[in-house]
Design a protein around this motif. Structure first.
Motif, PDB file in Angstrom:
ATOM      1  N   GLY A   1      -1.171   1.569   4.608  1.00 62.98           N
ATOM      2  CA  GLY A   1      -0.011   1.603   3.869  1.00 62.98           C
ATOM      3  C   GLY A   1      -0.061   2.839   2.717  1.00 62.98           C
ATOM      4  O   GLY A   1       0.818   3.525   2.725  1.00 62.98           O
ATOM      5  N   ILE A   2      -1.324   2.727   2.347  1.00 64.95           N
ATOM      6  CA  ILE A   2      -1.308   4.056   1.055  1.00 64.95           C
ATOM      7  C   ILE A   2      -1.426   5.242   1.863  1.00 64.95           C
ATOM      8  O   ILE A   2      -0.559   6.397   1.245  1.00 64.95           O
ATOM      9  N   HIS A   3      -1.872   5.484   2.871  1.00 64.47           N
ATOM     10  CA  HIS A   3      -1.819   6.561   3.633  1.00 64.47           C
ATOM     11  C   HIS A   3      -0.467   6.819   4.092  1.00 64.47           C
ATOM     12  O   HIS A   3       0.266   8.055   3.882  1.00 64.47           O
ATOM     13  N   SER A   4       0.273   5.941   4.719  1.00 64.55           N
ATOM     14  CA  SER A   4       1.696   6.134   5.149  1.00 64.55           C
ATOM     15  C   SER A   4       2.851   6.330   3.884  1.00 64.55           C
ATOM     16  O   SER A   4       3.474   7.241   4.000  1.00 64.55           O
TER      17      SER A   4
ATOM     18  N   GLY B   1       0.890  -1.109  -0.084  1.00 62.20           N
ATOM     19  CA  GLY B   1      -0.067   0.191   0.034  1.00 62.20           C
ATOM     20  C   GLY B   1       0.840   1.304  -0.144  1.00 62.20           C
ATOM     21  O   GLY B   1       0.708   2.140  -0.585  1.00 62.20           O
ATOM     22  N   GLY B   2       1.966   1.005   0.875  1.00 63.73           N
ATOM     23  CA  GLY B   2       3.026   2.168   0.659  1.00 63.73           C
ATOM     24  C   GLY B   2       3.328   2.655  -0.667  1.00 63.73           C
ATOM     25  O   GLY B   2       3.350   3.642  -1.023  1.00 63.73           O
ATOM     26  N   LEU B   3       3.929   1.707  -1.339  1.00 61.26           N
ATOM     27  CA  LEU B   3       4.348   1.706  -2.748  1.00 61.26           C
ATOM     28  C   LEU B   3       3.215   2.527  -3.552  1.00 61.26           C
ATOM     29  O   LEU B   3       3.476   3.671  -4.269  1.00 61.26           O
ATOM     30  N   VAL B   4       1.975   2.170  -3.509  1.00 57.77           N
ATOM     31  CA  VAL B   4       0.773   2.682  -4.131  1.00 57.77           C
ATOM     32  C   VAL B   4       0.778   4.058  -3.791  1.00 57.77           C
ATOM     33  O   VAL B   4       0.637   5.155  -4.728  1.00 57.77           O
ATOM     34  N   GLY B   5       0.657   4.353  -2.601  1.00 56.70           N
ATOM     35  CA  GLY B   5       0.810   5.880  -1.911  1.00 56.70           C
ATOM     36  C   GLY B   5       1.830   6.767  -2.610  1.00 56.70           C
ATOM     37  O   GLY B   5       1.426   8.042  -2.990  1.00 56.70           O
ATOM     38  N   SER B   6       3.086   5.976  -2.658  1.00 56.47           N
ATOM     39  CA  SER B   6       3.985   6.931  -3.189  1.00 56.47           C
ATOM     40  C   SER B   6       4.040   7.171  -4.673  1.00 56.47           C
ATOM     41  O   SER B   6       4.412   8.254  -5.005  1.00 56.47           O
ATOM     42  N   LEU B   7       3.590   6.328  -5.185  1.00 53.09           N
ATOM     43  CA  LEU B   7       3.213   6.477  -6.708  1.00 53.09           C
ATOM     44  C   LEU B   7       2.429   7.510  -7.158  1.00 53.09           C
ATOM     45  O   LEU B   7       2.166   8.242  -8.152  1.00 53.09           O
ATOM     46  N   LEU B   8       1.545   7.888  -6.007  1.00 49.28           N
ATOM     47  CA  LEU B   8       0.248   8.953  -6.382  1.00 49.28           C
ATOM     48  C   LEU B   8       0.849  10.155  -5.997  1.00 49.28           C
ATOM     49  O   LEU B   8       0.145  11.339  -6.169  1.00 49.28           O
TER      50      LEU B   8
END
Length: 439
Positions: A99-102, A44-51
């Motif tokens: 994870g996305i939030h983080s 989720g962190g990977l997805v969030g960082s890509l955004l």
């Protein structure tokens, strides 16, 4: 997820599986599901960082942080009601959303602080996020004690307590203005940038800062915000990009997650009673906070390079010490205490430099046009390596035993050598001056 909570979650998975299919879960499948629960956060962190790039360009730094707090409310709902609804899937989904939030915040917070800070305080403020991460870990360890939320019946509440800091973030961010650099350089809003600087710096004399930002804006007048692909192809910033790749990947491949995973076993082998291990773990959390504070208050005196090089070298030496102690503790029982000391040294070394300096360096090594793309590259690598270590390490540990830590030791020493040879000191320099040093 803390160690006690993981044990309760594994028991919940097994019990739910028995209710659904009439038999317990296979140990191998339980290990996979457990590894997925741990590592899905990093995915989720990977997805969030890509955004991050698209979000900060559209909503600004402050605006993105305000909106991302809503994800925590959603995630805490999934995790908090998972047991009531008998759904392990809700735990995994909640962890993924968290994870996305983080992933968003771990890039946007240093970006925001790096842009609002005066150059003489940029190092201090750049490490503040790592201090609060250490504090978050420490509070989680305290709440995980048996006297508080460490019992089996409380683990859903334990996972959903994140709603409290998220609510505070949502309320308090409205008191702070948008990044002045974003307002002036990207939105050409001189009035808004001036007003924001007055509030941040607490002085009416901000013309020098405005002129410095206008100079950067003029140098970028013919350059739009670059994409990831443009950043990777831009030869003028190739060394900055490579440095961001090395320090962010090195931070996660340093073995810190593996050490956190194995800490309780090392404490058990050292003869610490099982009932006392949660309190010992809280002690390591306190050491993290102290080490982070030392880094925070010394970075402006020592500089970025000495702090992060010392941190990686300390971790490399202590990782080798952990390997040796695990190999010899049967023949030499006192080596168990060497292992405990090495674990403490690894955690302290990580929190003093490698935990926060890579995010600060990402902000300092690039000008405004390249900075969001650089954060996407650094953040993506950070989370991808975190996911890889979190998912693979339990199996690596079973196959290689104590020797698995030697690979992490090699990574730490190689990253320290790269920083020593390539990365310049950036203390008390403007973004344009740093860009000229690399040029």
């Amino acid at each position: 997820v803390s160690f006690p909570a993981l044990q309760h979650i594994k028991a919940f998975y097994n019990a739910t599986w028995s209710q659904r299919y009439g038999h317990g879960m296979d140990p191998g499948l339980l290990t996979i599901l457990y590894s997925l629960t741990v590592s899905i956060f990093a995915l989720g962190g990977l997805v969030g960082s890509l955004l991050v790039g698209a979000l900060v360009e559209r909503y600004g730094r402050n605006g993105v942080l305000s909106r991302s707090a809503l994800l925590v409310l959603l995630a805490s709902g999934f995790m908090g009601f998972s047991r009531e609804l008998g759904s392990p899937e809700m735990v995994i989904i909640g962890r993924y959303i968290m994870g996305i939030h983080s992933g968003i915040c771990l890039s946007v917070v240093p970006l925001y602080l790096g842009e609002i800070a005066p150059k003489n305080l940029r190092g201090f403020l750049g490490l503040v996020p790592s201090i609060f991460i250490c504090l978050g870990v420490f509070f989680a360890q305290v709440l995980g004690l048996p006297e508080l939320l460490g019992e089996d019946r409380f683990w859903p509440l334990f996972l959903s307590v994140v709603v409290i800091p998220a609510s505070l973030q949502l309320l308090l961010l409205h008191c702070f203005p948008e990044s002045p650099r974003y307002l002036l350089i990207e939105r050409n809003n001189v009035c808004g940038a001036t007003k924001a600087l007055h509030q941040f710096l607490g002085t009416p004399e901000v013309q020098d800062v405005i002129e410095e930002m206008k100079e950067e804006q003029r140098s970028l007048s013919s350059v739009e915000m670059v994409s990831i692909w443009q950043l990777l192809r831009d030869r003028s910033v190739c060394w900055q990009t490579l440095s961001v790749v090395v320090v962010n990947a090195g931070m996660q491949l340093s073995g810190i997650d593996a050490i956190w995973f194995y800490t309780n076993t090392i404490f058990e082998n050292a003869g610490i009673p099982a009932s006392q291990i949660p309190y010992t773990t809280v002690g390591t959390g306190a050491i993290e906070v102290v080490a982070g504070l030392i880094g925070c208050f010394t970075i402006e005196k020592l500089g970025r390079r000495p702090l992060i090089i010392t941190g990686f070298c300390t971790m490399g030496i202590c990782l080798a010490g952990v390997t040796v102690s695990l190999m010899l503790q049967t023949a030499l029982p006192w080596m168990r205490y060497v292992g405990v000391a090495c674990v403490i040294g690894i955690i302290a070394g990580f929190c003093m430099g490698p935990a926060g300096v890579p995010f600060l360096m990402t902000a300092e090594l690039f000008t405004q046009s390249h900075r969001p793309a650089a954060y996407i590259v650094g953040g993506s690598l950070n989370w991808l390596c975190n996911f890889t270590v979190g998912f693979i390490f339990p199996f690596l540990q079973m196959s290689a035993g104590a020797f698995c830590y030697l690979a992490f030791c090699g990574v730490c020493l190689l990253v320290a050598l790269y920083i020593y040879l390539v990365v310049p000191e950036t203390k008390n320099k403007t973004f344009m001056e740093i860009s000229h040093i690399f040029a």
